[in-house]
Design a protein around this motif. Structure first.
Motif, PDB file in Angstrom:
ATOM      1  N   ASP A  79       2.473  -0.262 -12.300  1.00 47.59           N
ATOM      2  CA  ASP A  79       1.519   0.546 -12.814  1.00 47.59           C
ATOM      3  C   ASP A  79       1.359   0.695 -14.259  1.00 47.59           C
ATOM      4  O   ASP A  79       2.180   0.944 -14.954  1.00 47.59           O
ATOM      5  CB  ASP A  79       1.412   1.980 -12.157  1.00 47.59           C
ATOM      6  CG  ASP A  79       1.269   2.015 -10.489  1.00 47.59           C
ATOM      7  OD1 ASP A  79       0.757   0.959 -10.030  1.00 47.59           O
ATOM      8  OD2 ASP A  79       1.747   2.907  -9.968  1.00 47.59           O
ATOM      9  N   HIS A 101      -4.797  -3.779  -9.791  1.00 48.70           N
ATOM     10  CA  HIS A 101      -3.633  -4.533  -9.881  1.00 48.70           C
ATOM     11  C   HIS A 101      -4.355  -6.178  -9.670  1.00 48.70           C
ATOM     12  O   HIS A 101      -3.566  -6.760 -10.546  1.00 48.70           O
ATOM     13  CB  HIS A 101      -2.663  -4.435  -8.526  1.00 48.70           C
ATOM     14  CG  HIS A 101      -1.780  -3.187  -8.722  1.00 48.70           C
ATOM     15  ND1 HIS A 101      -0.969  -3.417 -10.010  1.00 48.70           N
ATOM     16  CD2 HIS A 101      -1.446  -2.058  -8.137  1.00 48.70           C
ATOM     17  CE1 HIS A 101      -0.005  -2.444  -9.901  1.00 48.70           C
ATOM     18  NE2 HIS A 101      -0.204  -1.444  -8.926  1.00 48.70           N
ATOM     19  N   HIS A 139      -7.026   1.289  -7.124  1.00 46.08           N
ATOM     20  CA  HIS A 139      -5.881   0.896  -7.722  1.00 46.08           C
ATOM     21  C   HIS A 139      -5.400  -0.480  -7.277  1.00 46.08           C
ATOM     22  O   HIS A 139      -4.843  -1.341  -8.386  1.00 46.08           O
ATOM     23  CB  HIS A 139      -4.807   2.065  -7.291  1.00 46.08           C
ATOM     24  CG  HIS A 139      -3.415   1.663  -7.836  1.00 46.08           C
ATOM     25  ND1 HIS A 139      -3.126   2.173  -9.031  1.00 46.08           N
ATOM     26  CD2 HIS A 139      -2.345   0.990  -7.292  1.00 46.08           C
ATOM     27  CE1 HIS A 139      -1.904   1.907  -9.105  1.00 46.08           C
ATOM     28  NE2 HIS A 139      -1.566   1.314  -8.441  1.00 46.08           N
ATOM     29  N   SER A 192       3.229  -3.917  -3.774  1.00 48.86           N
ATOM     30  CA  SER A 192       3.572  -2.754  -4.562  1.00 48.86           C
ATOM     31  C   SER A 192       4.301  -1.710  -3.608  1.00 48.86           C
ATOM     32  O   SER A 192       4.816  -2.051  -2.670  1.00 48.86           O
ATOM     33  CB  SER A 192       2.208  -2.060  -4.994  1.00 48.86           C
ATOM     34  OG  SER A 192       1.508  -1.461  -3.994  1.00 48.86           O
TER      35      SER A 192
HETATM   36 ZN    ZN Z   1       0.254   0.128  -8.245  1.00 51.28          ZN
END
Ligand code: ZN
Ligand code: KG4
Length: 338
Positions: free
Chosen positions: A300, A115, A111, A136
């Motif tokens: 996200d 990003h 993840h 984040s």
């Molecule tokens: Zn995220």
């Protein structure tokens, strides 16, 4: 190659279709804010159940919007971690099953790598090498990127992530979840001179962060001054100034120490206007280029997952067919891309 991207690591269900010749063809997101609002934070089991409800309709929508038939798909990418295990398993199960049915490869992506790659979807993509500031709800990282897929962690948080500090401070100020945008909105009416919060760890050498003290400082200030509307705005303003200033000081230090000329900023907190302004100013000061994704791709989204998966599939990466997720997964342990 055309890739379907699926994101279900936390409280957003998202899907997107990326094509390396035509660019981003479709992206859709369903936010679970309403599901978790009453709890003041994310309830993992509710998140997983809602992903189950929303994911396939979203996939259907992006396939239709991008006019993609399964036969045109070169692969599927889904977030394999880090994140909430039940939530990750929904995306992994759907991604792997569709890939099996369509006879295409699937990759589980990291993840935070996704990003980090989000600015590649913009008109002016950053060339390597660069330093990335990843901010984040779960991470606060300064990363040196010599090549895509090779990440050296320069700085990390010792306690709360910066987004988490925004969320927790918002909660104690009685503001809505998620806290980042709520604090930014409240701060707009705040008096920046009424309170001054500390800048944690900036006087120590090194590039690590600590944000839990800011939340405590906010709590002490609330106890002393109450929670009337103006005080909430003033605290939000002082908190945001301190959090942003801390990130800016460390990002500048990382650039200067490594002799880097490019900074990439990504992750939900990267949507913060004050942070974008201040980092832009630092870039001018020290003659460095600063790259951000558009604000909606800071938080996200499925587009960054499709892109990260495409980069790995294009390089020939293939994974086992097992439905495997990694709720905890250090960014500097991902396999290289090539
Ligand atoms: Zn995220
Ligand atoms: O990247 P993201 O959407 O999800 C995670 O991977 O965690 O980041 C979510 C975090 C939340 O903590 C949220 O409060 C924060 O990003 N955030 C912001 C802003 N928009 C989202 N923080 C500060 N200012 C914003 N405008």
């Amino acid at each position: 190659m055309r890739v379907l991207g699926i994101e279900t690591s936390c409280d957003d269900t998202a899907a997107a279709v990326y094509d390396d010749r035509l660019g981003l063809l479709a992206h859709r997101l369903f936010s679970q804010i309403d599901v978790h609002q009453d709890y003041g934070g994310i309830v993992p089991e509710l998140a997983a159940r809602d992903h189950i409800r929303k994911l396939l309709p979203l996939v259907d929508a992006v396939l239709r919007e991008s006019e993609s038939a399964p036969a045109q798909m070169g692969g599927i990418a889904y977030t394999a971690g880090p994140g909430l295990i039940g939530a990750l398993l929904v995306g992994a199960s759907v991604g792997r099953s569709l890939a099996w049915a369509w006879g295409v490869p699937a990759v589980g992506v990291h993840h935070m790598e996704a990003h980090l790659l989000a600015p590649m979807l913009e008109e002016r993509p950053p060339p390597v090498p660069f330093v990335a500031l990843l901010v984040s709800g779960g991470h606060t990282l300064l990363v040196e990127v010599e090549r895509l897929g090779r990440y050296r962690i320069l700085g990390d948080t010792l306690d709360d992530a910066v987004g988490e500090a925004f969320d927790k401070t918002a909660k104690l100020l009685g503001l809505r979840y998620p806290g980042g945008p709520a604090i930014a909105a409240a701060a707009a009416d705040g008096n920046p001179r009424r309170f001054r919060f500390p800048r944690p760890m900036v006087n120590r050498p090194g590039l690590d962060f600590s944000f839990s003290g800011l939340k405590t400082y906010a709590l002490t200030t609330v106890r002393e001054h109450g929670l009337d509307r103006q005080t909430v705005a003033d605290i939000a303003c002082a908190f945001q100034e301190a959090a942003v200033d801390t990130l800016v000081i460390k990002a500048r230090r990382a650039l200067e120490q490594g002799g880097h000329r490019r900074l990439v900023v990504a992750g939900g907190v990267g949507a913060n206007r004050l942070l974008r302004e201040r980092l832009g100013r630092v870039g001018k000061d020290i003659d460095a280029e600063v790259y951000f994704p558009r604000p909606e791709f800071c938080t996200d989204n499925g587009a960054m997952i499709a892109y990260a998966g495409w980069a790995r599939l294009r390089a020939g990466e293939r994974q086992s067919l097992a439905i495997d997720v990694h709720p905890r997964w250090a960014l500097d342990t991902v396999p290289p891309i090539d």
